[in-house]
Scaffold this motif. Structure first.
Motif, mmCIF file in Angstrom:
data_model
loop_
_atom_site.group_PDB
_atom_site.id
_atom_site.type_symbol
_atom_site.label_atom_id
_atom_site.label_comp_id
_atom_site.label_asym_id
_atom_site.label_seq_id
_atom_site.Cartn_x
_atom_site.Cartn_y
_atom_site.Cartn_z
ATOM 1 N N LEU A 1 6.643 -1.160 -16.050
ATOM 2 C CA LEU A 1 6.755 -0.202 -14.942
ATOM 3 C C LEU A 1 7.916 0.752 -15.186
ATOM 4 O O LEU A 1 8.938 0.368 -15.756
ATOM 5 C CB LEU A 1 6.949 -0.952 -13.631
ATOM 6 C CG LEU A 1 5.852 -1.963 -13.289
ATOM 7 C CD1 LEU A 1 6.244 -2.778 -12.067
ATOM 8 C CD2 LEU A 1 4.526 -1.276 -13.080
ATOM 9 N N THR A 2 7.745 1.970 -14.702
ATOM 10 C CA THR A 2 8.779 2.999 -14.819
ATOM 11 C C THR A 2 8.897 3.715 -13.476
ATOM 12 O O THR A 2 8.045 3.547 -12.593
ATOM 13 C CB THR A 2 8.409 4.027 -15.906
ATOM 14 O OG1 THR A 2 7.224 4.717 -15.493
ATOM 15 C CG2 THR A 2 8.188 3.374 -17.256
ATOM 16 N N GLU B 1 1.738 4.489 -8.681
ATOM 17 C CA GLU B 1 0.337 4.220 -9.032
ATOM 18 C C GLU B 1 0.100 2.744 -9.357
ATOM 19 O O GLU B 1 -0.851 2.135 -8.871
ATOM 20 C CB GLU B 1 -0.073 5.071 -10.233
ATOM 21 C CG GLU B 1 -1.502 4.826 -10.678
ATOM 22 C CD GLU B 1 -1.863 5.624 -11.916
ATOM 23 O OE1 GLU B 1 -2.906 5.310 -12.494
ATOM 24 O OE2 GLU B 1 -1.112 6.532 -12.305
ATOM 25 N N GLU B 2 0.967 2.164 -10.170
ATOM 26 C CA GLU B 2 0.781 0.791 -10.635
ATOM 27 C C GLU B 2 1.037 -0.258 -9.552
ATOM 28 O O GLU B 2 0.441 -1.327 -9.578
ATOM 29 C CB GLU B 2 1.697 0.512 -11.831
ATOM 30 C CG GLU B 2 1.360 1.300 -13.065
ATOM 31 C CD GLU B 2 0.119 0.789 -13.778
ATOM 32 O OE1 GLU B 2 -0.234 -0.387 -13.634
ATOM 33 O OE2 GLU B 2 -0.512 1.594 -14.487
ATOM 34 N N VAL B 3 1.918 0.054 -8.603
ATOM 35 C CA VAL B 3 2.318 -0.938 -7.599
ATOM 36 C C VAL B 3 1.885 -0.536 -6.191
ATOM 37 O O VAL B 3 1.118 -1.241 -5.540
ATOM 38 C CB VAL B 3 3.846 -1.179 -7.637
ATOM 39 C CG1 VAL B 3 4.272 -2.154 -6.550
ATOM 40 C CG2 VAL B 3 4.275 -1.668 -9.017
ATOM 41 N N LEU B 4 2.380 0.585 -5.716
ATOM 42 C CA LEU B 4 2.161 0.957 -4.308
ATOM 43 C C LEU B 4 0.716 1.324 -3.993
ATOM 44 O O LEU B 4 0.255 1.102 -2.873
ATOM 45 C CB LEU B 4 3.101 2.109 -3.941
ATOM 46 C CG LEU B 4 4.593 1.833 -4.169
ATOM 47 C CD1 LEU B 4 5.409 3.052 -3.827
ATOM 48 C CD2 LEU B 4 5.038 0.606 -3.399
ATOM 49 N N PRO C 1 -2.575 -7.593 -5.128
ATOM 50 C CA PRO C 1 -1.153 -7.932 -4.967
ATOM 51 C C PRO C 1 -0.452 -7.719 -6.307
ATOM 52 O O PRO C 1 -1.047 -7.921 -7.370
ATOM 53 C CB PRO C 1 -1.176 -9.414 -4.596
ATOM 54 C CG PRO C 1 -2.558 -9.668 -4.093
ATOM 55 C CD PRO C 1 -3.450 -8.725 -4.829
ATOM 56 N N VAL C 2 0.820 -7.303 -6.258
ATOM 57 C CA VAL C 2 1.584 -7.036 -7.479
ATOM 58 C C VAL C 2 2.929 -7.745 -7.391
ATOM 59 O O VAL C 2 3.653 -7.589 -6.408
ATOM 60 C CB VAL C 2 1.821 -5.520 -7.688
ATOM 61 C CG1 VAL C 2 2.560 -5.272 -8.991
ATOM 62 C CG2 VAL C 2 0.509 -4.745 -7.651
ATOM 63 N N LEU C 3 3.242 -8.540 -8.433
ATOM 64 C CA LEU C 3 4.549 -9.168 -8.529
ATOM 65 C C LEU C 3 5.368 -8.355 -9.522
ATOM 66 O O LEU C 3 4.972 -8.189 -10.678
ATOM 67 C CB LEU C 3 4.445 -10.614 -9.015
ATOM 68 C CG LEU C 3 5.780 -11.334 -9.108
ATOM 69 C CD1 LEU C 3 6.319 -11.632 -7.713
ATOM 70 C CD2 LEU C 3 5.650 -12.601 -9.904
ATOM 71 N N VAL C 4 6.497 -7.820 -9.061
ATOM 72 C CA VAL C 4 7.347 -6.958 -9.891
ATOM 73 C C VAL C 4 8.640 -7.687 -10.204
ATOM 74 O O VAL C 4 9.335 -8.152 -9.297
ATOM 75 C CB VAL C 4 7.671 -5.635 -9.146
ATOM 76 C CG1 VAL C 4 8.637 -4.793 -9.960
ATOM 77 C CG2 VAL C 4 6.402 -4.870 -8.825
ATOM 78 N N GLU C 5 8.943 -7.779 -11.487
ATOM 79 C CA GLU C 5 10.226 -8.322 -11.944
ATOM 80 C C GLU C 5 11.141 -7.134 -12.210
ATOM 81 O O GLU C 5 10.809 -6.253 -13.012
ATOM 82 C CB GLU C 5 10.025 -9.117 -13.228
ATOM 83 C CG GLU C 5 11.306 -9.438 -13.962
ATOM 84 C CD GLU C 5 11.985 -10.720 -13.513
ATOM 85 O OE1 GLU C 5 13.072 -10.989 -14.013
ATOM 86 O OE2 GLU C 5 11.428 -11.428 -12.663
#
Length: 94
Positions: free
Chosen positions: A5-6, A12-15, A20-24
């Motif tokens: 992610l950037t 686009e990738e998360v919101l 569901p998206v788990l972001v580290e």
């Protein structure tokens, strides 16, 4: 596998992602990232198609990291329908 992610692709990738998206959020220079990376990779395989996994380098993407709390690294955020619904701070067991 997990997505890189950037600041640019985070919306686009998360919101906007229907899953569901788990972001580290961490940084390459932090030892905790190297501890958690294999765990997250295994989880990404186990939950493929159910949860998307992504990693945001806080140092290289400070704009997004600041919005979500870069002073608490490593930080994992769970998003559902574009909203942050949960978080976990630090190195934790699977």
């Amino acid at each position: 596998m997990y997505a890189i992610l950037t600041d640019r692709n985070f919306p686009e990738e998360v919101l906007e992602n229907p899953q569901p998206v788990l972001v580290e959020i961490s940084a390459d220079w932090r030892g905790s990232w190297h501890i958690m990376a294999p765990v997250l990779e295994k989880l990404a395989i186990e939950f493929e198609g159910q949860i998307k996994f992504g990693r945001l380098d806080a140092q290289a993407n400070a704009q997004t990291a600041r919005v979500y709390g870069m002073d608490e690294l490593p930080l994992r955020l769970l998003f559902k329908d574009g909203q942050r619904v949960d978080h976990l701070v630090g190195v934790v067991a699977r």
